[in-house]
Design a protein around this motif. Structure first.
Motif, mmCIF file in Angstrom:
data_model
loop_
_atom_site.group_PDB
_atom_site.id
_atom_site.type_symbol
_atom_site.label_atom_id
_atom_site.label_comp_id
_atom_site.label_asym_id
_atom_site.label_seq_id
_atom_site.Cartn_x
_atom_site.Cartn_y
_atom_site.Cartn_z
ATOM 1 N N ASN A 213 1.144 -1.415 0.138
ATOM 2 C CA ASN A 213 0.098 0.348 -0.029
ATOM 3 C C ASN A 213 0.645 1.016 0.141
ATOM 4 O OD1 ASN A 213 0.963 0.887 2.611
ATOM 5 N ND2 ASN A 213 -0.453 -0.797 3.689
ATOM 6 N N ARG A 214 0.170 2.516 -0.154
ATOM 7 C CA ARG A 214 0.809 3.458 0.026
ATOM 8 C C ARG A 214 2.142 4.155 1.005
ATOM 9 N NH1 ARG A 214 -3.994 5.066 0.494
ATOM 10 N NH2 ARG A 214 -4.431 6.370 2.503
ATOM 11 N N LEU A 215 1.334 3.357 2.269
ATOM 12 C CA LEU A 215 2.540 3.946 3.338
ATOM 13 C C LEU A 215 3.703 3.178 3.295
ATOM 14 C CD1 LEU A 215 -0.683 4.332 5.588
ATOM 15 C CD2 LEU A 215 0.500 6.342 4.573
ATOM 16 N N ARG B 58 1.111 4.739 10.023
ATOM 17 C CA ARG B 58 1.931 3.838 9.620
ATOM 18 C C ARG B 58 0.106 2.679 9.512
ATOM 19 N NH1 ARG B 58 3.941 1.046 7.606
ATOM 20 N NH2 ARG B 58 6.267 -0.101 7.898
ATOM 21 N N ASN B 59 -0.593 2.915 9.376
ATOM 22 C CA ASN B 59 -1.728 2.233 9.425
ATOM 23 C C ASN B 59 -2.734 3.485 8.119
ATOM 24 O OD1 ASN B 59 -4.618 0.565 9.343
ATOM 25 N ND2 ASN B 59 -3.639 -0.382 11.088
ATOM 26 N N THR B 60 -3.010 2.744 7.116
ATOM 27 C CA THR B 60 -3.955 2.560 6.124
ATOM 28 C C THR B 60 -5.517 2.965 6.596
ATOM 29 O OG1 THR B 60 -4.587 0.730 5.472
ATOM 30 C CG2 THR B 60 -2.572 2.032 4.187
ATOM 31 N N ALA C 73 -7.683 4.112 13.021
ATOM 32 C CA ALA C 73 -6.105 3.347 13.731
ATOM 33 C C ALA C 73 -5.676 5.115 14.063
ATOM 34 C CB ALA C 73 -5.645 2.721 13.400
ATOM 35 N N TRP C 74 -5.886 5.894 12.924
ATOM 36 C CA TRP C 74 -5.710 7.239 13.238
ATOM 37 C C TRP C 74 -5.442 8.076 14.207
ATOM 38 C CZ3 TRP C 74 -6.799 9.559 8.070
ATOM 39 C CH2 TRP C 74 -6.811 8.894 7.208
ATOM 40 N N GLN C 75 -4.008 8.115 14.903
ATOM 41 C CA GLN C 75 -4.384 9.630 16.344
ATOM 42 C C GLN C 75 -3.799 11.073 15.602
ATOM 43 O OE1 GLN C 75 -3.735 7.569 19.565
ATOM 44 N NE2 GLN C 75 -4.412 6.427 18.194
ATOM 45 N N PRO C 76 -4.369 11.413 16.174
ATOM 46 C CA PRO C 76 -4.061 12.788 16.117
ATOM 47 C C PRO C 76 -2.847 13.582 16.068
ATOM 48 C CG PRO C 76 -5.507 12.962 18.361
ATOM 49 C CD PRO C 76 -5.071 11.568 17.881
ATOM 50 N N GLY C 77 -2.986 14.365 14.225
ATOM 51 C CA GLY C 77 -2.036 15.153 14.115
ATOM 52 C C GLY C 77 -1.283 13.936 12.533
ATOM 53 N N PHE D 155 -1.927 10.489 3.137
ATOM 54 C CA PHE D 155 -2.138 11.175 2.298
ATOM 55 C C PHE D 155 -1.128 11.634 1.340
ATOM 56 C CE2 PHE D 155 -4.172 14.700 4.413
ATOM 57 C CZ PHE D 155 -2.495 15.745 4.651
ATOM 58 N N THR D 156 -0.085 10.809 1.101
ATOM 59 C CA THR D 156 1.575 10.992 1.112
ATOM 60 C C THR D 156 1.375 10.993 -0.163
ATOM 61 O OG1 THR D 156 1.193 7.992 0.387
ATOM 62 C CG2 THR D 156 2.555 9.563 2.795
#
Length: 352
Positions: free
Chosen positions: A204-206, A236-238, A242-246, A250-251
């Motif tokens: 994946n992109r990440l 680190r996760n698509t 699971a994302w945290q603030p900040g 979208f790399t």
């Protein structure tokens, strides 16, 4: 020996696990009719393992040795709290299917592909891939080809035809490493071809981004610096849950912005997001970023960056994301955010 000696001095041995190719400098080990082929470096450890596996089990224990070998049948009296021990069970697996392959170096002219199930290479993407592999052939990236040895002893490629065709375009690669299997018929070959290609998990992109950073890729390092300087970090996760603030993911959009508009505009858009939405999960960060880049790449003559931050703070990141509900396509969502943010920016101007 299974066959004669090749021109390069190699030959094959028939072992209990299939055929094994013997190269100059290889060591052949035989014990009780079983044969193995190992490199010189692997031989000492392998022989030591053989010795251990053939060591007779201790069937009688002399006085004073029972505790040492753990075979005492006496019951030990314990006082106080008793501790229960449990044996960790290994996961149960189905037995392996098929027989183990032989690993051999095969001359290119002995290999072929079966067009009844193999993918066509008569297309531009395949031609570009083959030409790219041939131009910059790297043995470190050349995994063994998966090959079928048919009843007539012909060798048909199941997986790896692009590597084979690329090597065939060069005059300095006469042979390739191959994992050679025996299949029942063409139908089983075709099934294995399907399994081999469907089982692959594309990056994946990440994954691609973090691998590029670890490889010190200049573009990836520049992207990392721009994001870090803005006060954000790459997730680190698509999965946005699971994302945290900040954290942002979208790399591709950031890389495209750096290429089109440069790091300054890209950094400004990211910095505005970090300032406007502290401690907020940026689930719709890609669309917000796209809208900000559109604004900052073509600003009005009297554009005020500080007022833009105030306009962004008039809603939460999730509320801005609601402006894209039902819309598809990155450009479409970015345009919707551009219009919504500029309306809020105009309202701030009227308020002052």
């Amino acid at each position: 020996m299974a066959g004669g000696i090749e021109a390069n001095g190699t030959f094959t041995l028939a072992t209990g696990l299939g055929r094994a190719r013997v190269h100059l400098g290889s060591v052949i080990i035989e014990r009780s009719g079983d044969v193995w082929v190992r490199t010189i470096e692997e031989t000492p450890e392998f022989i030591e393992g053989l010795r251990s596996s053939f060591t007779s089990a201790i069937t009688s224990v002399g006085p004073g040795k029972a505790r040492q070998f753990g075979t005492s049948t006496r019951t030990r009296k314990t006082t106080g709290t008793t501790r229960s021990t449990s044996t960790k069970k290994l996961p149960r697996h189905f037995p392996p299917v098929g027989s183990q392959p032989s690993i051999e170096w095969i001359h290119l002219e002995r290999l072929s592909v079966d067009r009844t199930y193999q993918r066509s290479t008569e297309n531009e993407p395949s031609r570009r891939l083959i030409a790219s592999i041939a131009a910059k052939f790297d043995w470190r990236l050349c995994a063994p080809l998966v090959v079928s040895r048919r009843s007539d002893d012909s060798l048909t490629i199941i997986d790896g035809q692009h590597r084979w065709m690329a090597a065939s375009q060069r005059d300095d690669i006469p042979q390739l490493p191959c994992c050679i299997f025996r299949y029942q018929d063409l139908q089983e070959e075709a099934r294995m071809f399907i399994v081999a290609n469907r089982a692959r998990r594309p990056m994946n992109r990440l994954d691609d981004y973090f691998a590029a950073v670890a490889a010190a890729d200049e573009d990836a390092l520049e992207l990392q610096q721009v994001v870090t300087d803005a006060g954000l970090r790459i997730a680190r996760n698509t999965s946005s849950t699971a994302w945290q603030p900040g954290e942002i993911a979208f790399t591709a959009a950031i890389a495209n912005s750096i290429r089109r508009f440069g790091p300054a505009i890209t950094s400004a858009a990211l910095t505005n997001m970090a300032e406007a939405f502290p401690n907020q999960k940026l689930s719709h960060g890609g669309a917000i970023f796209g809208g900000l880049v559109k604004i900052m790449s073509h600003p009005a003559p009297d554009f005020d960056p500080d007022r833009l931050v105030t306009a962004l703070q008039s809603r939460t990141a999730d509320q801005w994301g609601e402006c894209t509900t039902g819309l598809k396509g990155g450009d479409t969502r970015a345009a919707a955010l551009h219009d919504a943010i500029m309306r809020a920016y105009a309202e701030q101007s009227m308020g002052t």
